[in-house]
Write a protein that holds these residues in place. Structure first.
Motif, PDB file in Angstrom:
ATOM      1  N   UNK A  53      39.390  47.217  32.823  1.00  0.00           N
ATOM      2  CA  UNK A  53      40.113  46.141  33.515  1.00  0.00           C
ATOM      3  C   UNK A  53      40.665  46.659  34.840  1.00  0.00           C
ATOM      4  N   UNK A  54      41.217  47.871  34.824  1.00  0.00           N
ATOM      5  CA  UNK A  54      41.785  48.444  36.046  1.00  0.00           C
ATOM      6  C   UNK A  54      40.714  48.552  37.135  1.00  0.00           C
ATOM      7  N   UNK A  55      39.517  48.994  36.743  1.00  0.00           N
ATOM      8  CA  UNK A  55      38.426  49.130  37.718  1.00  0.00           C
ATOM      9  C   UNK A  55      38.006  47.757  38.256  1.00  0.00           C
ATOM     10  N   UNK A  56      37.918  46.780  37.349  1.00  0.00           N
ATOM     11  CA  UNK A  56      37.497  45.428  37.762  1.00  0.00           C
ATOM     12  C   UNK A  56      38.535  44.795  38.693  1.00  0.00           C
ATOM     13  N   UNK A  57      39.806  45.045  38.403  1.00  0.00           N
ATOM     14  CA  UNK A  57      40.887  44.475  39.232  1.00  0.00           C
ATOM     15  C   UNK A  57      40.864  45.110  40.625  1.00  0.00           C
ATOM     16  N   UNK A  58      40.677  46.411  40.638  1.00  0.00           N
ATOM     17  CA  UNK A  58      40.629  47.120  41.924  1.00  0.00           C
ATOM     18  C   UNK A  58      39.497  46.565  42.793  1.00  0.00           C
ATOM     19  N   UNK A  59      38.365  46.380  42.143  1.00  0.00           N
ATOM     20  CA  UNK A  59      37.194  45.884  42.876  1.00  0.00           C
ATOM     21  C   UNK A  59      37.432  44.468  43.392  1.00  0.00           C
ATOM     22  N   UNK A  60      37.896  43.601  42.490  1.00  0.00           N
ATOM     23  CA  UNK A  60      38.029  42.193  42.878  1.00  0.00           C
ATOM     24  C   UNK A  60      39.171  41.964  43.869  1.00  0.00           C
ATOM     25  N   UNK A  61      40.152  42.859  43.893  1.00  0.00           N
ATOM     26  CA  UNK A  61      41.228  42.708  44.892  1.00  0.00           C
ATOM     27  C   UNK A  61      40.877  43.480  46.181  1.00  0.00           C
ATOM     28  N   UNK A 113      56.889  43.262  33.491  1.00  0.00           N
ATOM     29  CA  UNK A 113      58.233  43.087  34.025  1.00  0.00           C
ATOM     30  C   UNK A 113      58.216  41.865  34.954  1.00  0.00           C
ATOM     31  N   UNK A 114      59.056  40.893  34.673  1.00  0.00           N
ATOM     32  CA  UNK A 114      58.974  39.601  35.381  1.00  0.00           C
ATOM     33  C   UNK A 114      59.236  39.722  36.882  1.00  0.00           C
ATOM     34  N   UNK A 115      60.234  40.498  37.258  1.00  0.00           N
ATOM     35  CA  UNK A 115      60.575  40.600  38.684  1.00  0.00           C
ATOM     36  C   UNK A 115      59.455  41.287  39.462  1.00  0.00           C
ATOM     37  N   UNK A 116      58.916  42.356  38.912  1.00  0.00           N
ATOM     38  CA  UNK A 116      57.833  43.064  39.610  1.00  0.00           C
ATOM     39  C   UNK A 116      56.579  42.182  39.705  1.00  0.00           C
ATOM     40  N   UNK A 124      51.355  38.717  45.172  1.00  0.00           N
ATOM     41  CA  UNK A 124      50.806  37.454  45.671  1.00  0.00           C
ATOM     42  C   UNK A 124      50.046  36.735  44.546  1.00  0.00           C
ATOM     43  N   UNK A 125      50.034  35.392  44.583  1.00  0.00           N
ATOM     44  CA  UNK A 125      49.390  34.620  43.512  1.00  0.00           C
ATOM     45  C   UNK A 125      47.915  34.971  43.287  1.00  0.00           C
ATOM     46  N   UNK A 126      47.195  35.306  44.345  1.00  0.00           N
ATOM     47  CA  UNK A 126      45.763  35.607  44.127  1.00  0.00           C
ATOM     48  C   UNK A 126      45.610  36.892  43.312  1.00  0.00           C
ATOM     49  N   UNK A 127      46.465  37.854  43.561  1.00  0.00           N
ATOM     50  CA  UNK A 127      46.409  39.099  42.772  1.00  0.00           C
ATOM     51  C   UNK A 127      46.870  38.834  41.343  1.00  0.00           C
ATOM     52  N   UNK A 128      47.903  38.042  41.201  1.00  0.00           N
ATOM     53  CA  UNK A 128      48.354  37.687  39.836  1.00  0.00           C
ATOM     54  C   UNK A 128      47.204  37.074  39.037  1.00  0.00           C
ATOM     55  N   UNK A 129      46.451  36.193  39.676  1.00  0.00           N
ATOM     56  CA  UNK A 129      45.358  35.504  38.963  1.00  0.00           C
ATOM     57  C   UNK A 129      44.268  36.489  38.548  1.00  0.00           C
ATOM     58  N   UNK A 130      43.956  37.421  39.423  1.00  0.00           N
ATOM     59  CA  UNK A 130      42.900  38.407  39.122  1.00  0.00           C
ATOM     60  C   UNK A 130      43.360  39.336  37.989  1.00  0.00           C
ATOM     61  N   UNK A 131      44.586  39.788  38.068  1.00  0.00           N
ATOM     62  CA  UNK A 131      45.115  40.686  37.026  1.00  0.00           C
ATOM     63  C   UNK A 131      45.136  39.951  35.676  1.00  0.00           C
ATOM     64  N   UNK A 132      45.638  38.747  35.668  1.00  0.00           N
ATOM     65  CA  UNK A 132      45.727  37.969  34.419  1.00  0.00           C
ATOM     66  C   UNK A 132      44.355  37.811  33.785  1.00  0.00           C
ATOM     67  N   UNK A 133      43.388  37.439  34.611  1.00  0.00           N
ATOM     68  CA  UNK A 133      42.032  37.201  34.091  1.00  0.00           C
ATOM     69  C   UNK A 133      41.471  38.469  33.434  1.00  0.00           C
ATOM     70  N   UNK A 134      41.567  39.582  34.116  1.00  0.00           N
ATOM     71  CA  UNK A 134      40.949  40.812  33.585  1.00  0.00           C
ATOM     72  C   UNK A 134      41.725  41.397  32.407  1.00  0.00           C
TER      73      UNK A 134
END
Ligand code: X2X
Length: 337
Positions: free
Chosen positions: A52-60, A248-251, A256-266
């Motif tokens: 997941x970490x690799x996929x997130x790095x790539x997609x972001x 952690x909710x604050x972090x 940004x929302x686009x990164x949140x979406x990519x992280x959530x998906x993976x």
């Protein structure tokens, strides 16, 4: 706290972070977030998290880096729960039962002998019961849980001294339990002698005979090499345990929302893949652990359930969790106690 660039590299970061740091030529990520867990690298949780970490790095496009700290490198579960609440750690996979020290109802899936099989588990945890628990976790304010709970598994009982065949075999057994009231309460109901020990100290506690037994799914008995310090494995299937992927909710809100979406998906996809891996791994483990010297026995759960019932265990916990949560559990598993 999220680390904003590799220049703020923290010395305590450990082996995995060192290797990603060593890539050197790569551009510093805009957001570097820490994910802690208590399991060895060999466990499917860490394999799928690394993917997941690799996929997130790539997609972001390299903007987001997930640093993984396996094997309680950042501290015990109890310490790490404090760190994710304060934001010193960004993500953490934690058993709902241990999370109950902060969010009491999160222990509910661990009620003894509640789940009979995986289809029942996923129906509950991906359905009404899981949604209820996630709602309560979010109410804590400091943390929230992603939708997909990762599999720990059905827990089995190992000892260095004897097989567990009937509830009487648990009487006075010095058994390690994770830090959660539900675990201690269940083993007290059996007349055992439970001792609370965080997972990062389990192997040495068994080795030095501080305790004679412990209980964990086969995937952990294998990947954490508990078979080296335990002889008997009794297939008690006494509870199903899963890991909430916490943030952690604050972090999280700082992303940004686009990164949140990519992280959530993976992350959610990795959780589903980890469930499949744990199931596949578990299938062959009785055989390979036998080859490594463990002695297996099957267990009839009925007298164990009866013992918990007569000790008032189900009644007590129904009162503690409350009617709403208990009825959501019973909708999935049938009437308890
Ligand atoms: O502490 C344990 O035994 C473990 C690894 O199963 C949990 O995280 C609850």
């Amino acid at each position: 706290m999220p680390v904003l660039s590799r220049r703020h590299f923290n010395k305590a970061a450990g082996a995995l972070a060192v290797s990603s740091f060593a890539i050197g030529t790569a551009k510093a990520a805009q957001f570097t977030y820490k994910y802690a867990n208590n399991l060895p690298l060999a466990h499917p949780m860490n394999k799928r998290a690394a993917e997941a970490a690799a996929a997130i790095k790539k997609e972001t496009g390299g903007r987001f880096e997930l640093q993984i700290f396996p094997s309680s490198q950042l501290g015990s579960d109890t310490d790490t729960l404090d760190q994710i609440r304060s934001g010193a750690v960004d993500f953490f996979t934690l058993s709902g039962l241990i999370l109950s020290t902060l969010v009491p109802v999160a222990a509910i899936n661990g009620i003894g002998f509640a789940f009979k099989d995986y289809p029942t588990v996923w129906k509950a945890m991906d359905g009404g019961l899981g949604a209820y628990v996630r709602g309560e976790i979010a109410k804590s304010g400091s943390i929230f849980a992603f939708d997909t709970i990762w599999d720990n598994g059905f827990r089995q009982t190992t000892t260095s001294s004897k097989p567990i065949v009937t509830p009487a075999d648990l009487v006075n057994l010095k058994i390690r339990v994770p830090p959660a009231a539900l675990w201690t309460s269940m083993y007290k109901a059996f007349g055992a002698a439970p001792t609370t020990i965080n997972f990062n100290e389990v192997y040495t506690s068994l080795q030095s005979k501080v305790v004679d037994g412990e209980e964990n799914p086969l995937a952990i008995v294998d990947t954490a090499k508990l078979y080296e310090v335990q002889k008997y494995c009794s297939l008690t299937n006494h509870m199903w345990d899963g890991f909430w992927f916490l943030a952690n909710s604050a972090n999280w809100k700082a992303l940004p929302p686009d990164i949140q979406a990519i992280v959530t998906k993976h992350i959610n996809a990795a959780g589903l893949a980890e469930r499949t891996d744990v199931a596949a791994l578990t299938t062959g483990l009785q055989k390979s652990l036998t080859a490594k010297g463990m002695v297996f026995n099957t267990v009839d759960p009925a007298p164990f359930r009866d013992k918990l019932k007569s000790a008032g265990f189900y009644k007590d916990w129904q009162g503690k969790f409350g009617k709403d949560a208990w009825s959501k559990l019973e909708e999935s598993v049938g009437t308890l106690g």
